[in-house]
Design a protein around this motif. Sequence first.
Motif, PDB file in Angstrom:
ATOM      1  N   ASN A   1      46.662 -17.018  37.483  1.00 17.46           N
ATOM      2  CA  ASN A   1      46.684 -16.669  38.779  1.00 17.46           C
ATOM      3  C   ASN A   1      46.230 -16.181  39.356  1.00 17.46           C
ATOM      4  O   ASN A   1      45.169 -15.197  39.709  1.00 17.46           O
ATOM      5  CB  ASN A   1      47.089 -14.781  38.104  1.00 17.46           C
ATOM      6  N   PRO A   2      45.282 -17.630  40.284  1.00 15.58           N
ATOM      7  CA  PRO A   2      46.402 -18.287  40.164  1.00 15.58           C
ATOM      8  C   PRO A   2      45.249 -19.522  39.064  1.00 15.58           C
ATOM      9  O   PRO A   2      44.527 -18.855  38.923  1.00 15.58           O
ATOM     10  CB  PRO A   2      45.612 -19.298  41.912  1.00 15.58           C
ATOM     11  N   THR A   3      46.143 -20.573  38.984  1.00 17.58           N
ATOM     12  CA  THR A   3      46.174 -21.470  37.647  1.00 17.58           C
ATOM     13  C   THR A   3      44.304 -22.016  37.947  1.00 17.58           C
ATOM     14  O   THR A   3      43.944 -22.852  39.380  1.00 17.58           O
ATOM     15  CB  THR A   3      46.446 -22.738  37.931  1.00 17.58           C
ATOM     16  N   ARG A   4      43.382 -21.975  37.867  1.00 13.07           N
ATOM     17  CA  ARG A   4      41.777 -22.557  37.981  1.00 13.07           C
ATOM     18  C   ARG A   4      41.257 -23.046  36.685  1.00 13.07           C
ATOM     19  O   ARG A   4      41.141 -22.524  35.327  1.00 13.07           O
ATOM     20  CB  ARG A   4      41.484 -21.753  38.796  1.00 13.07           C
ATOM     21  N   VAL A   5      39.683 -23.813  37.158  1.00 13.20           N
ATOM     22  CA  VAL A   5      38.648 -23.991  36.150  1.00 13.20           C
ATOM     23  C   VAL A   5      37.717 -23.510  36.703  1.00 13.20           C
ATOM     24  O   VAL A   5      37.715 -23.761  38.035  1.00 13.20           O
ATOM     25  CB  VAL A   5      39.329 -25.403  35.369  1.00 13.20           C
ATOM     26  N   VAL A   6      37.100 -23.201  35.973  1.00 10.89           N
ATOM     27  CA  VAL A   6      35.110 -23.288  36.176  1.00 10.89           C
ATOM     28  C   VAL A   6      34.302 -23.894  35.765  1.00 10.89           C
ATOM     29  O   VAL A   6      34.568 -24.057  33.762  1.00 10.89           O
ATOM     30  CB  VAL A   6      35.320 -21.452  36.107  1.00 10.89           C
ATOM     31  N   PHE A   7      33.397 -24.331  36.078  1.00  9.35           N
ATOM     32  CA  PHE A   7      32.376 -25.058  35.479  1.00  9.35           C
ATOM     33  C   PHE A   7      31.302 -24.482  35.808  1.00  9.35           C
ATOM     34  O   PHE A   7      30.823 -23.911  37.055  1.00  9.35           O
ATOM     35  CB  PHE A   7      32.195 -26.237  36.486  1.00  9.35           C
ATOM     36  N   ASP A   8      30.785 -24.109  34.391  1.00  8.35           N
ATOM     37  CA  ASP A   8      29.260 -22.520  34.827  1.00  8.35           C
ATOM     38  C   ASP A   8      28.112 -24.331  34.259  1.00  8.35           C
ATOM     39  O   ASP A   8      27.954 -24.509  33.531  1.00  8.35           O
ATOM     40  CB  ASP A   8      28.805 -22.198  33.981  1.00  8.35           C
ATOM     41  N   LEU A   9      26.369 -24.339  35.667  1.00  4.24           N
ATOM     42  CA  LEU A   9      25.611 -25.203  35.247  1.00  4.24           C
ATOM     43  C   LEU A   9      24.777 -24.142  34.899  1.00  4.24           C
ATOM     44  O   LEU A   9      24.405 -23.625  35.906  1.00  4.24           O
ATOM     45  CB  LEU A   9      25.325 -25.904  36.929  1.00  4.24           C
TER      46      LEU A   9
ATOM     47  N   LYS B   1      25.762 -22.007  49.173  1.00  4.20           N
ATOM     48  CA  LYS B   1      26.057 -20.621  48.299  1.00  4.20           C
ATOM     49  C   LYS B   1      27.125 -20.416  49.490  1.00  4.20           C
ATOM     50  O   LYS B   1      27.214 -20.213  50.095  1.00  4.20           O
ATOM     51  CB  LYS B   1      24.675 -19.823  48.827  1.00  4.20           C
ATOM     52  N   ASN B   2      27.890 -19.525  48.133  1.00  5.72           N
ATOM     53  CA  ASN B   2      29.409 -18.335  48.487  1.00  5.72           C
ATOM     54  C   ASN B   2      30.358 -19.507  50.017  1.00  5.72           C
ATOM     55  O   ASN B   2      30.417 -19.394  50.539  1.00  5.72           O
ATOM     56  CB  ASN B   2      28.449 -17.712  49.028  1.00  5.72           C
ATOM     57  N   VAL B   3      30.530 -21.489  49.559  1.00  8.29           N
ATOM     58  CA  VAL B   3      31.291 -21.761  50.086  1.00  8.29           C
ATOM     59  C   VAL B   3      32.309 -22.247  49.884  1.00  8.29           C
ATOM     60  O   VAL B   3      32.397 -22.423  48.208  1.00  8.29           O
ATOM     61  CB  VAL B   3      30.696 -22.692  50.900  1.00  8.29           C
ATOM     62  N   GLU B   4      33.508 -22.108  49.974  1.00  8.93           N
ATOM     63  CA  GLU B   4      34.690 -22.739  49.556  1.00  8.93           C
ATOM     64  C   GLU B   4      35.080 -24.150  50.013  1.00  8.93           C
ATOM     65  O   GLU B   4      35.061 -24.865  51.545  1.00  8.93           O
ATOM     66  CB  GLU B   4      36.019 -21.959  49.886  1.00  8.93           C
ATOM     67  N   ILE B   5      35.514 -25.485  49.651  1.00 11.17           N
ATOM     68  CA  ILE B   5      35.342 -26.251  50.157  1.00 11.17           C
ATOM     69  C   ILE B   5      36.865 -26.905  49.710  1.00 11.17           C
ATOM     70  O   ILE B   5      38.024 -27.169  49.002  1.00 11.17           O
ATOM     71  CB  ILE B   5      34.712 -27.300  49.323  1.00 11.17           C
ATOM     72  N   GLN B   6      37.647 -27.501  50.805  1.00 14.12           N
ATOM     73  CA  GLN B   6      38.710 -27.831  50.718  1.00 14.12           C
ATOM     74  C   GLN B   6      39.114 -29.537  49.796  1.00 14.12           C
ATOM     75  O   GLN B   6      38.551 -30.367  50.637  1.00 14.12           O
ATOM     76  CB  GLN B   6      39.921 -27.953  51.829  1.00 14.12           C
TER      77      GLN B   6
ATOM     78  N   THR C   1      41.343 -26.362  46.060  1.00 13.69           N
ATOM     79  CA  THR C   1      40.301 -25.698  46.751  1.00 13.69           C
ATOM     80  C   THR C   1      38.888 -25.526  46.134  1.00 13.69           C
ATOM     81  O   THR C   1      39.156 -25.572  44.503  1.00 13.69           O
ATOM     82  CB  THR C   1      40.116 -24.317  47.099  1.00 13.69           C
ATOM     83  N   LEU C   2      37.632 -25.838  45.963  1.00 12.47           N
ATOM     84  CA  LEU C   2      36.288 -25.429  45.108  1.00 12.47           C
ATOM     85  C   LEU C   2      35.506 -25.025  46.239  1.00 12.47           C
ATOM     86  O   LEU C   2      35.345 -24.288  47.172  1.00 12.47           O
ATOM     87  CB  LEU C   2      35.487 -26.745  45.502  1.00 12.47           C
ATOM     88  N   LYS C   3      35.004 -23.480  45.088  1.00 12.89           N
ATOM     89  CA  LYS C   3      34.248 -22.563  45.528  1.00 12.89           C
ATOM     90  C   LYS C   3      33.288 -23.026  44.489  1.00 12.89           C
ATOM     91  O   LYS C   3      32.981 -22.995  43.542  1.00 12.89           O
ATOM     92  CB  LYS C   3      34.196 -20.875  45.386  1.00 12.89           C
ATOM     93  N   VAL C   4      31.844 -22.492  45.856  1.00 16.79           N
ATOM     94  CA  VAL C   4      30.284 -22.810  45.106  1.00 16.79           C
ATOM     95  C   VAL C   4      29.832 -21.929  45.209  1.00 16.79           C
ATOM     96  O   VAL C   4      29.635 -20.981  45.937  1.00 16.79           O
ATOM     97  CB  VAL C   4      29.934 -24.115  44.906  1.00 16.79           C
ATOM     98  N   GLY C   5      28.589 -21.005  44.383  1.00 24.15           N
ATOM     99  CA  GLY C   5      28.242 -19.712  43.941  1.00 24.15           C
ATOM    100  C   GLY C   5      27.187 -19.618  43.133  1.00 24.15           C
ATOM    101  O   GLY C   5      26.975 -20.876  42.097  1.00 24.15           O
TER     102      GLY C   5
ATOM    103  N   VAL D   1      24.658 -21.577  38.398  1.00 22.60           N
ATOM    104  CA  VAL D   1      25.520 -21.755  39.079  1.00 22.60           C
ATOM    105  C   VAL D   1      26.902 -21.973  39.022  1.00 22.60           C
ATOM    106  O   VAL D   1      27.401 -22.645  37.469  1.00 22.60           O
ATOM    107  CB  VAL D   1      25.154 -23.664  40.284  1.00 22.60           C
ATOM    108  N   ARG D   2      28.058 -20.975  39.889  1.00 24.88           N
ATOM    109  CA  ARG D   2      29.224 -21.447  39.348  1.00 24.88           C
ATOM    110  C   ARG D   2      30.014 -22.379  40.098  1.00 24.88           C
ATOM    111  O   ARG D   2      30.154 -22.155  41.689  1.00 24.88           O
ATOM    112  CB  ARG D   2      29.934 -20.049  39.149  1.00 24.88           C
ATOM    113  N   LEU D   3      30.817 -23.257  39.222  1.00 25.46           N
ATOM    114  CA  LEU D   3      32.272 -24.031  40.540  1.00 25.46           C
ATOM    115  C   LEU D   3      33.208 -23.815  39.918  1.00 25.46           C
ATOM    116  O   LEU D   3      33.674 -23.861  38.795  1.00 25.46           O
ATOM    117  CB  LEU D   3      31.726 -25.614  40.706  1.00 25.46           C
ATOM    118  N   VAL D   4      34.409 -22.932  40.988  1.00 24.19           N
ATOM    119  CA  VAL D   4      35.151 -22.116  40.548  1.00 24.19           C
ATOM    120  C   VAL D   4      36.539 -23.441  41.131  1.00 24.19           C
ATOM    121  O   VAL D   4      36.708 -23.671  42.594  1.00 24.19           O
ATOM    122  CB  VAL D   4      36.026 -20.847  41.289  1.00 24.19           C
ATOM    123  N   ILE D   5      37.112 -24.584  40.888  1.00 23.75           N
ATOM    124  CA  ILE D   5      38.450 -25.436  41.171  1.00 23.75           C
ATOM    125  C   ILE D   5      39.822 -24.389  41.198  1.00 23.75           C
ATOM    126  O   ILE D   5      40.435 -24.828  39.947  1.00 23.75           O
ATOM    127  CB  ILE D   5      37.949 -27.049  40.514  1.00 23.75           C
TER     128      ILE D   5
END
Length: 634
Positions: free
Chosen positions: A255-263, A273-278, A284-288, A295-299
Motif C-alpha cells: 500500500n503501495p507495493t514497494r521494497v526498501v534497501f538500507d545502506l 538527498k530526498n529525490v525521486e527518480i522515475q 519510482t525510486l526514492k533516495v534519502g 541511506v534508504r532507497l525505496v522502490i
Amino acid sequence: MKRFRQRFLIFIVFLFTWIFGLSAYADVKINNVNFDSSSAFMFLSTSNAHTTEPGEIFSTALKNPNRVFFDINGAILTRPNETWYFKGSEITQIRVSQFTTNPNVVRVVFYHTPGFNPKKISVINVKGNYLFKYGDIALNQTDFFESYRSEHAKESDYIEKAVYIPASEIQQVPSSQGVSAANVQKAFANALQNATQPTEVSKVVNSEVPNSFSWGKVFKLRTNYFLSRVDVKRGNILLLGLGRAEIEKPMYLSNPTRVVFDLPNTMVAKRFKNVEIQLSETETLKVGQFEPSKVRLVITTSTPKAYRPIYSNDGQGILLGHDYRLSGIKLYDKGAQTLKTTVSSINALTDVLKLDYAAPVVYSVKEADNNLELKIYNATGFNDEIFKKAIASTKLDSVSASKMNIGGVQYVFKLKQGADVNVYAREDGKQLKVVIKNKKQENVVTPNKDQSYKGCGLIVIDPGHGGIDAGAIRAGINEKDINLEVSKIVARILNKKGYKVDLTRWEDKTVSLQERVDFSDANKASVFVSIHVNSSVSSEPQGIETHWWTEDGHRLAKVVHESFASSVKAVDRGLVKSKFYVINHTKAKSILVEIGFLSNDNERNELITKDRKQKTAEGIAEGIIKFMKKEGIK
C-alpha cells in the motif's frame, strides 16, 4: 597483499577523479569538500588529478585564537567560501576560502581547542587532490569487509558523537566551536610521512603519491561508503561511490507495493538527498539520508522481490538489478576459476561457508522467505562432486549449488526461522564468506542492564531531535517541535506529582545521541523516556508504539504504553524491541515512545492540536508514575 593494497589506493584515487569529472588545468580547481563522519579527515577533490605540478602548500600555526592554516598556491575554489562549526571535537571550526586571487591561493583554516597539538593535522597530495587528516582513526584489523547483513542495527554502526552546527546558530565565532560531519571513506595507507604538517611559516612542495607506502597501518574510517551517483540502466539502479558498499536485508511493504534497501554507515551526496527518480511508467525510486549514517532507497514497484543487489568485483558499486531486466547488461569482464569450498563452525550456532576464486567475483545476495540465494555470475570451473564432498557431514549440508543458464553458479541456503546472515568479501574480491547465525530454540532474552544500578530517582525525558536535526518534516511541521512541547508537558505533570525530572534539551538546540546518554548517566537517572513522532515513506501508517531493548526497559514499556494507549484515541501498534542508540546505551531503564505518524495527514492534524499533546503527555506521565511506584523507585 602490500602490492594489492597499493594498487587499491591508486584505484580509489582514480575513482575520485572520475566521480568528480576531473581534468587538467593550469591552476588547481577545488570542486568539493568532503568530511568523513568519524571526524578524522577532510578530502578536497580537485580538477587536476593528472597535474604533475601540484600547488605548493604553506602552513602556519597561530594562537589567539588557536588555529592552523594551510595555503594552497595556484588554487581556485569553484564553490562558495564556507565555514563548518562543530561540537564534540578538538577541532572546533574549519574554514575553506579563496584567500587571494592573482595569485590564486585557497586557505584552509583549522580552529582547535587549547590542548590540541596542531602537528596532529597533516595533509598529503593524492594525485592532485588534498587529504587533510586531523583526528584519530581506528585500525582495520581484517582484510574482509561486510557487504550484506540481515540485521538492521549493530553495535559497530557509526553513531554521531560530534555535531555539526550551522553558522546561523552561531552568534559569534568563539574559539571552542566544534567539528564532525559527513561523506567519504576508504582505508588510506599510512603515507603521512610525506604529509605537510604545520610549522612556523614553513614551505613544503607536495609530491605525488610515493612509489612505496608504509602499509603497517591501514586506516578504517567510520563512514564506510559515500554514495555519489545513482543511475538508471534499463530499469536497473546503479549505485556508485567511494568506499565499501553494504546492504541490509530488504523490507517488503504494501500500500503501495514497494521494497526498501538500507545502506548502513553510508552518506549520500547532497544532490541525491530526498529525490525521486522515475524508473518506468509505473515504478519510482526514492533516495534519502534516512539516518545520520544510513541511506534508504525505496522502490515502488509491482514486483518488489525481483530486485537484488549485485556487487561489483571491487566493492565500490552495487547494481540493484531486476531479475527480468538483466538481459544485455554486462556484469563482468573476466571469469573467476573456482578454487576451493570450505565449511567451518565458529560455535554451536554459527557456521561459515567460504568460497575461494582465482579472480575477483561479481555476485548477488537475495534473502526472502527463509531462503538465501547467492549468485556468482563470473564463477567458472565449478565441480558439483567436489562441492558436495566439502559440505558433506557439516551443518550446511543442505546447501545446494548449480550452474546457471546465463553462466556462473547459484547457491541456495535453507535458513531456520530467525537466522541472521552476514556476507563478507575479501579486499581483493577473491574470497566470499557466508556466515549463518541461528537463534537458540528457547526464548532468547536480552540481558538486563547492570542490576546494581538504581539511579537517584531522577526521570529524564528526552525530546527527540532538535536544532539542525528537525527529525521528520511534513507540511512544514517539524517533528522536533512536537517532541519538545509534549516533553515539557510531561515534565510539568511529573513535577506537580513531586517527582524529580529533567529534559535533555529545554529548547530548540542540537544535541547528539551520545550527549543525551551522557546527560542521563551523569545525573544518575533511574528512568529515561525518549519522545518521538513517527514517519513513513507512505502516508498510510498511523498509530502509537513503544520501543524497548533490555528486559528492564521492557517492564517500563509495558506499563507506560498501556497507560499511553488508554489516554489517546489512536491505532495501537504495540511494543517493539528496537536497538535505538539512546535506549541501548543509557544505564537507566529506558524506552522510546513514538506518539503518532507525522506522515499520515489525519494523524498529523491531530498531533499539532493542544488536546492531543496534552492527552499524550498525561498518558506517558501516568505510566511513568505507575512504573516508579511498582518498582519502588523514589
